[in-house]
Design an enzyme around this catalytic site. Structure first.
Site, PDB file in Angstrom:
ATOM      1  N   GLU A  89       0.811  -1.219   0.000  1.00 20.15           N
ATOM      2  CA  GLU A  89       0.000   0.000   0.000  1.00 20.15           C
ATOM      3  C   GLU A  89       0.851   1.280   0.000  1.00 20.15           C
ATOM      4  OE1 GLU A  89      -2.723  -0.257   3.284  1.00 20.15           O
ATOM      5  OE2 GLU A  89      -3.736  -2.011   2.488  1.00 20.15           O
ATOM      6  N   GLU A  93      -5.157  -8.644   1.164  1.00 26.49           N
ATOM      7  CA  GLU A  93      -5.765  -8.267   2.444  1.00 26.49           C
ATOM      8  C   GLU A  93      -7.248  -8.061   2.240  1.00 26.49           C
ATOM      9  OE1 GLU A  93      -4.251  -4.859   4.595  1.00 26.49           O
ATOM     10  OE2 GLU A  93      -2.177  -5.481   4.226  1.00 26.49           O
TER      11      GLU A  93
HETATM   12  O1  IFM Z   1      -3.754  -2.910   9.354  1.00 31.20           O
HETATM   13  C1  IFM Z   1      -3.761  -2.394   8.048  1.00 31.20           C
HETATM   14  C2  IFM Z   1      -2.613  -2.987   7.261  1.00 31.20           C
HETATM   15  O2  IFM Z   1      -1.390  -2.728   7.863  1.00 31.20           O
HETATM   16  C3  IFM Z   1      -2.599  -2.393   5.872  1.00 31.20           C
HETATM   17  N1  IFM Z   1      -3.887  -2.482   5.234  1.00 31.20           N
HETATM   18  C4  IFM Z   1      -5.039  -2.064   5.976  1.00 31.20           C
HETATM   19  C5  IFM Z   1      -5.047  -2.728   7.335  1.00 31.20           C
HETATM   20  C6  IFM Z   1      -6.291  -2.274   8.134  1.00 31.20           C
HETATM   21  O3  IFM Z   1      -6.302  -0.900   8.294  1.00 31.20           O
END
Ligand code: IFM
Length: 485
Positions: free
Chosen positions: A168, A374
């Site tokens: 990200e 994710e």
């Molecule tokens: O916890 C974060 C992660 O580190 C990166 N993506 C989003 C998740 C939730 O906010």
């Protein structure tokens, strides 16, 4: 009449994900030096309740137990990140053998249990010394990342299944350098745009270095796309979608996948920077072939043009990411407060957004396999005692969220999209950045007093999914004996 089973294709990969600073703890042990998140979290007022990653889920000491949990979950892959300042204190120069040995042990243990390690090299924890030299706003950080990637390829080699350069980069650039709600906490929009480019450059240099050491390496990057909706069909609202799409999405897919920054992004941000930090030849470096693209998805965002005289509201909580792409070069965009049901993060729940994202990304990049790296949800969990006297965490909203989003993946698969896997965020409750430990994303609960792990219902549910490849009903949350699902 029974509903036919919803089944994932053979070989579809199931995994769980974490990140180093969020779970490891042992912040000053084993030769590790501070990252920007150590500095930021130790700065009063930056993180809720003044919490830090000093102990986190204590994974550094409990990694063997955590690997057993992964094995018990039946996942085929585990997505973890390397703490750069643990393996290369200061981000330059010699490696720290103790730090490298830690990851070698973890990766070997995963391999022994048939779990493929998906390693992210950078999940936001820049060595503080590199930030002191300018951080992601300067080119030398990208070059240092290339060196670090080479060293990791040499040290970890074939143990790693897939090398993901960055997690990200949107967050690293805009939350770190524009809104300041993430480390290093800078509020310099021009620096944020320079960071966008230096992160993309770091990715390209990193992939080149890994491939020089490991020519067959599987490589990836993980992006958190903004799935955007216009508040109305009015042209001015639709225009807001274009602006945010440019700064949040295409600012990354452009250099990484197309080999060019979008012209409209350059125009929209011309009042902040002339983009002269993009040097001749850079876009050939940033645009590397990838084995797969990592897609992180949680929620959608609705945007509109503020009415004349209206001051664009910055929604309630200061940690919400959505508002801050508006902050860089698109100050006149209004993010509409999300419609319930919401997660504990205040994010809306819209599984169809995931299907839509996968379909749209595949249409744009048809030869690139996609993996959801994710997806998950924070809710306020409660612990109860089961009939057998053991601790239980009934988390029906998280089970429903995971069910509906994996169903959304099935719908993309049904539409012919090449989606190869799904990682639940997160294996464990952990340090949720500016929120500290107040938000729990884990399918396994961490008791922050005892550091004990307790499987939530969602972990039992996910185990059924991962071990059968058939979408279970949301009621299928009872613990099952190993081999019984
Ligand atoms: O916890 C974060 C992660 O580190 C990166 N993506 C989003 C998740 C939730 O906010």
């Amino acid at each position: 009449m029974t509903t036919p089973a919803r089944t994932f294709p053979p070989g579809f990969l199931w995994g769980a994900a974490t990140a180093a600073y969020q779970i490891e703890g042992a912040a000053a042990e084993g030769g590790r030096t501070p990252s920007i998140w150590d500095t930021y979290s130790h700065t009063p007022g930056k993180v809720d309740r003044g919490e830090t990653g000093d102990v986190a889920a204590d994974h550094y000491h409990r990694w063997e137990e955590d690997v057993e949990h992964l094995a018990e979950l039946g996942v085929g892959a585990y997505r973890l990140s390397i703490s750069w300042s643990r393996v290369q204190p200061g981000g330059r120069g010699p490696l720290n053998p103790e730090g490298v040995a830690f990851y070698v042990r973890v990766l070997d243990a995963l391999r022994e249990r048939g779990i493929a390690p998906w390693v992210t090299l950078y999940h936001w924890d820049l060595p503080q010394e590199l930030e002191d030299e300018g951080g992601w706003a300067v080119r030398s950080t990208a070059e240092a990342f290339g060196d670090y990637a080479r060293l990791m390829a040499e040290q970890l080699g074939e143990r790693v299944e897939v090398w993901t350069t960055l997690n990200e980069p949107w967050c690293s650039a805009y939350l770190g350098y524009a809104s300041g709600v993430h480390a290093p906490g800078r509020t310099e929009p021009a620096a944020a745009l320079a960071a966008v480019h230096h992160l993309c450059l770091a990715h390209g240099l990193g992939i080149q270095a890994i491939r020089e050491v490991l020519p067959e390496a599987k490589t990836s990057i993980t992006l958190n796309f903004h799935v955007l909706r216009a508040a109305s069909d009015a042209p001015e609202d639709v225009e807001m979608v274009r602006r945010i799409d440019a700064v949040a999405n295409r600012a990354f897919t452009g250099p990484l996948l197309d080999g060019a920054y979008p012209a409209d992004l350059l125009e929209d941000t011309a009042h902040l920077t002339d983009w002269s930090f993009v040097h001749d030849g850079d876009l050939a470096i940033t645009n590397q072939p990838l084995t797969a693209l990592g897609v992180n998805y949680y929620a959608t965002n609705t945007v509109r043009k503020p009415v004349s005289g209206e001051v664009p509201a910055q929604e309630g909580d200061g940690h919400r990411p959505s508002q801050f792409s508006a902050w860089v070069g698109s100050e006149d965009v209004q993010f509409v407060p999300p419609t319930p049901p919401l997660t504990a993060m205040g994010w809306n729940i819209e599984p169809a957004g995931l299907t839509e994202l996968l379909v749209a990304t595949a249409e744009r990049y048809p030869t690139l396999p996609l993996v959801i790296t994710e997806n998950g949800a924070a809710f306020d969990d409660e612990v109860s005692v089961g009939d057998d006297g053991t601790a239980r965490v009934h988390d029906p909203r998280r089970v429903q969220y995971l069910h509906d989003h994996t169903d959304a993946v099935l719908q993309a698969l049904d539409a012919g999209i090449d989606v190869r896997g799904y990682f639940a965020w997160s294996l464990l409750d952990n340090f949720e950045w500016g929120w500290g430990y107040t938000k729990r994303f884990g399918i396994i609960r961490v008791d922050y007093d005892t550091l004990e792990r307790v499987w939530k219902d969602s972990a039992h549910w996910f185990r059924r999914l991962a071990t059968t490849g058939v979408l279970p009903s949301v009621e299928a949350v009872e613990p099952a004996a190993v081999g019984a699902v």
